[in-house]
Write a protein that holds these residues in place. Structure first.
Motif, PDB file in Angstrom:
ATOM      1  N   VAL A 172      88.767  63.038  -7.391  1.00  7.55           N
ATOM      2  CA  VAL A 172      87.677  62.330  -8.063  1.00  7.55           C
ATOM      3  C   VAL A 172      87.264  62.993  -9.369  1.00  7.55           C
ATOM      4  O   VAL A 172      86.622  62.350 -10.219  1.00  7.55           O
ATOM      5  CB  VAL A 172      86.463  62.196  -7.117  1.00  7.55           C
ATOM      6  N   LYS A 173      87.627  64.248  -9.551  1.00  4.00           N
ATOM      7  CA  LYS A 173      87.164  64.998 -10.720  1.00  4.00           C
ATOM      8  C   LYS A 173      87.505  64.314 -12.050  1.00  4.00           C
ATOM      9  O   LYS A 173      86.632  64.152 -12.906  1.00  4.00           O
ATOM     10  CB  LYS A 173      87.717  66.423 -10.689  1.00  4.00           C
ATOM     11  N   PRO A 174      88.769  63.886 -12.289  1.00  7.20           N
ATOM     12  CA  PRO A 174      89.066  63.217 -13.568  1.00  7.20           C
ATOM     13  C   PRO A 174      88.341  61.884 -13.740  1.00  7.20           C
ATOM     14  O   PRO A 174      88.013  61.491 -14.860  1.00  7.20           O
ATOM     15  CB  PRO A 174      90.588  63.007 -13.523  1.00  7.20           C
ATOM     16  N   LEU A 175      88.062  61.202 -12.633  1.00  6.59           N
ATOM     17  CA  LEU A 175      87.331  59.933 -12.715  1.00  6.59           C
ATOM     18  C   LEU A 175      85.881  60.155 -13.116  1.00  6.59           C
ATOM     19  O   LEU A 175      85.307  59.372 -13.885  1.00  6.59           O
ATOM     20  CB  LEU A 175      87.395  59.202 -11.372  1.00  6.59           C
ATOM     21  N   MET A 176      85.272  61.227 -12.593  1.00  6.39           N
ATOM     22  CA  MET A 176      83.878  61.522 -12.924  1.00  6.39           C
ATOM     23  C   MET A 176      83.720  61.893 -14.392  1.00  6.39           C
ATOM     24  O   MET A 176      82.650  61.704 -14.986  1.00  6.39           O
ATOM     25  CB  MET A 176      83.366  62.662 -12.042  1.00  6.39           C
ATOM     26  N   ALA A 177      84.783  62.422 -14.984  1.00  6.49           N
ATOM     27  CA  ALA A 177      84.738  62.774 -16.401  1.00  6.49           C
ATOM     28  C   ALA A 177      84.927  61.546 -17.285  1.00  6.49           C
ATOM     29  O   ALA A 177      84.601  61.567 -18.480  1.00  6.49           O
ATOM     30  CB  ALA A 177      85.817  63.807 -16.717  1.00  6.49           C
ATOM     31  N   LYS A 178      85.421  60.485 -16.699  1.00 10.31           N
ATOM     32  CA  LYS A 178      85.793  59.286 -17.469  1.00 10.31           C
ATOM     33  C   LYS A 178      84.769  58.156 -17.352  1.00 10.31           C
ATOM     34  O   LYS A 178      84.605  57.355 -18.276  1.00 10.31           O
ATOM     35  CB  LYS A 178      87.157  58.797 -16.957  1.00 10.31           C
ATOM     36  N   TYR A 179      84.095  58.079 -16.213  1.00  9.26           N
ATOM     37  CA  TYR A 179      83.179  56.967 -15.953  1.00  9.26           C
ATOM     38  C   TYR A 179      81.820  57.487 -15.478  1.00  9.26           C
ATOM     39  O   TYR A 179      81.685  58.644 -15.095  1.00  9.26           O
ATOM     40  CB  TYR A 179      83.753  56.039 -14.865  1.00  9.26           C
ATOM     41  N   LYS A 180      80.836  56.579 -15.480  1.00 12.92           N
ATOM     42  CA  LYS A 180      79.533  56.902 -14.914  1.00 12.92           C
ATOM     43  C   LYS A 180      79.678  57.173 -13.416  1.00 12.92           C
ATOM     44  O   LYS A 180      80.538  56.597 -12.746  1.00 12.92           O
ATOM     45  CB  LYS A 180      78.558  55.733 -15.112  1.00 12.92           C
ATOM     46  N   SER A 181      78.810  58.031 -12.917  1.00 16.51           N
ATOM     47  CA  SER A 181      78.872  58.381 -11.498  1.00 16.51           C
ATOM     48  C   SER A 181      78.720  57.158 -10.601  1.00 16.51           C
ATOM     49  O   SER A 181      79.437  57.000  -9.610  1.00 16.51           O
ATOM     50  CB  SER A 181      77.773  59.400 -11.166  1.00 16.51           C
ATOM     51  N   ILE A 182      77.800  56.272 -10.924  1.00 17.97           N
ATOM     52  CA  ILE A 182      77.563  55.097 -10.096  1.00 17.97           C
ATOM     53  C   ILE A 182      78.764  54.165 -10.104  1.00 17.97           C
ATOM     54  O   ILE A 182      79.063  53.501  -9.107  1.00 17.97           O
ATOM     55  CB  ILE A 182      76.271  54.349 -10.556  1.00 17.97           C
ATOM     56  N   THR A 183      79.498  54.135 -11.229  1.00 17.53           N
ATOM     57  CA  THR A 183      80.700  53.307 -11.309  1.00 17.53           C
ATOM     58  C   THR A 183      81.747  53.807 -10.326  1.00 17.53           C
ATOM     59  O   THR A 183      82.363  53.025  -9.588  1.00 17.53           O
ATOM     60  CB  THR A 183      81.293  53.333 -12.727  1.00 17.53           C
ATOM     61  N   VAL A 184      81.949  55.110 -10.325  1.00 16.83           N
ATOM     62  CA  VAL A 184      82.950  55.705  -9.429  1.00 16.83           C
ATOM     63  C   VAL A 184      82.567  55.509  -7.974  1.00 16.83           C
ATOM     64  O   VAL A 184      83.366  55.036  -7.166  1.00 16.83           O
ATOM     65  CB  VAL A 184      83.125  57.208  -9.741  1.00 16.83           C
ATOM     66  N   ILE A 185      81.342  55.845  -7.630  1.00 15.83           N
ATOM     67  CA  ILE A 185      80.957  55.835  -6.220  1.00 15.83           C
ATOM     68  C   ILE A 185      80.907  54.427  -5.649  1.00 15.83           C
ATOM     69  O   ILE A 185      81.209  54.208  -4.462  1.00 15.83           O
ATOM     70  CB  ILE A 185      79.607  56.556  -6.003  1.00 15.83           C
ATOM     71  N   LYS A 186      80.563  53.427  -6.454  1.00 13.10           N
ATOM     72  CA  LYS A 186      80.506  52.068  -5.896  1.00 13.10           C
ATOM     73  C   LYS A 186      81.907  51.565  -5.544  1.00 13.10           C
ATOM     74  O   LYS A 186      82.098  50.892  -4.523  1.00 13.10           O
ATOM     75  CB  LYS A 186      79.796  51.115  -6.860  1.00 13.10           C
ATOM     76  N   TRP A 187      82.901  51.915  -6.389  1.00 13.80           N
ATOM     77  CA  TRP A 187      84.276  51.507  -6.088  1.00 13.80           C
ATOM     78  C   TRP A 187      84.855  52.329  -4.947  1.00 13.80           C
ATOM     79  O   TRP A 187      85.589  51.812  -4.093  1.00 13.80           O
ATOM     80  CB  TRP A 187      85.151  51.638  -7.336  1.00 13.80           C
ATOM     81  N   VAL A 188      84.545  53.616  -4.924  1.00 15.62           N
ATOM     82  CA  VAL A 188      85.035  54.482  -3.851  1.00 15.62           C
ATOM     83  C   VAL A 188      84.529  53.990  -2.493  1.00 15.62           C
ATOM     84  O   VAL A 188      85.291  53.905  -1.518  1.00 15.62           O
ATOM     85  CB  VAL A 188      84.597  55.949  -4.098  1.00 15.62           C
TER      86      VAL A 188
END
Length: 291
Positions: A172-188
């Motif tokens: 998840v580390k590269p995704l957190m650097a690329k997108y907002k946290s809420i964007t990542v966690i909602k898809w995850v």
């Protein structure tokens, strides 16, 4: 920037929630909800909350299929496998053992990061891994090795759950650097829910919702709102002001709070060997966590 007292108070509050979660979830399982059914309900509810929040705060557009693939893998390891094994393991062991074994997470992260070429292993980290592994082995086998009795199977599932979450943290580390946290966690959570659905839907469909008392509904609400939705948002907020190692260091307090809650509210017993092996594990994790 908020003051140090505010930040540390928030981290302490999050750790306290985690400490309560071990015992609260045990009150629900398996008397009212079986572990896999509870997880499907938990993930579905949290996913709804995260998507509602993203509609209010705004979100990013996922830029590539590769990122969607990573999000899917994060959902597999960080939500579905992680939570299914955690709740199943917790139903077969006690909150004290579960919370102690979860502190091996930093060791698992080191191993996964090394395997993926993301991190090197120093002599100190190698020694820490060995000490932590010995402590985990001693705790796992304290009551003997049996899949039918004792806490061995439950402890083992929680240990595997920690490994799964370690894979998630690296992915998840590269995704957190690329997108907002809420964007990542909602898809995850969405992908994790889709993966977990087939494993828990049969247990969820047999739940007799009419016999669940108000107290148990409050416990279920605590697991979903406090121990899933709220703690993630608070952790993300603190990461804006302090580094991840400080946030991660609070995992050492989880067994302390979990033990106090389990002894006070469930009447669990804390023996000398559990304390000794817990200290061995924490020493190993401490050495692994050092720069």
């Amino acid at each position: 920037m908020p003051g140090k007292i505010t930040i540390h108070s928030t981290l302490l509050f999050v750790t306290l929630i985690y400490g309560f979660n071990y015992t609260v979830a045990k009150f629900v399982m398996p008397a009212y909800l079986e572990p896999f059914g509870f997880i499907v309900f938990r993930i579905a509810s949290a996913t709804l909350l995260f998507w509602l929040l993203s509609s209010i705060t705004g979100t990013d557009k996922i830029k590539s299929r590769k990122d969607f693939g990573l999000l899917f893998l994060c959902g597999l390891f960080g939500v579905a496998t992680n939570q299914l094994l955690f709740f199943k393991g917790l139903s077969l062991t006690n909150p004290i053992n579960g919370s102690v074994i979860m502190t091996t997470s930093p060791i698992m992260v080191m191993i996964v990061a090394y395997a993926l070429g993301k991190e090197s292993i120093t002599v100190k980290k190698s020694i820490g891994f060995f000490i932590g592994a010995v402590g985990a082995y001693l705790l796992l086998t304290k009551d003997g090795v049996s899949l039918s009795k004792g806490t061995f199977l439950g402890d083992l599932l929680i240990l595997i759950n920690g490994s799964s979450y370690a894979v998630y943290l690296v992915l998840v580390k590269p995704l957190m650097a690329k997108y907002k946290s809420i964007t990542v966690i909602k898809w995850v959570f969405l992908f994790g829910g889709i993966i977990a659905f087939p494993f828990g839907i049969s247990e969820l469909s047999t739940v007799n919702w009419t016999i669940i008392p108000v107290t148990i509904w409050l416990y279920i609400g605590f697991v979903i709102i406090a121990a899933t939705f709220l703690v993630y948002l608070l952790n993300v907020w603190t990461l804006k002001f302090v580094n991840s190692s400080l946030v991660g260091s609070y995992i050492y307090l989880q067994p302390v709070f979990a033990t106090l809650v389990a002894v006070a509210f469930r009447g669990d017993q804390l023996d000398v060997l559990t304390i000794l092996y817990s200290l061995v594990i924490m020493l190993g994790v401490y050495l692994v966590s050092q720069k």
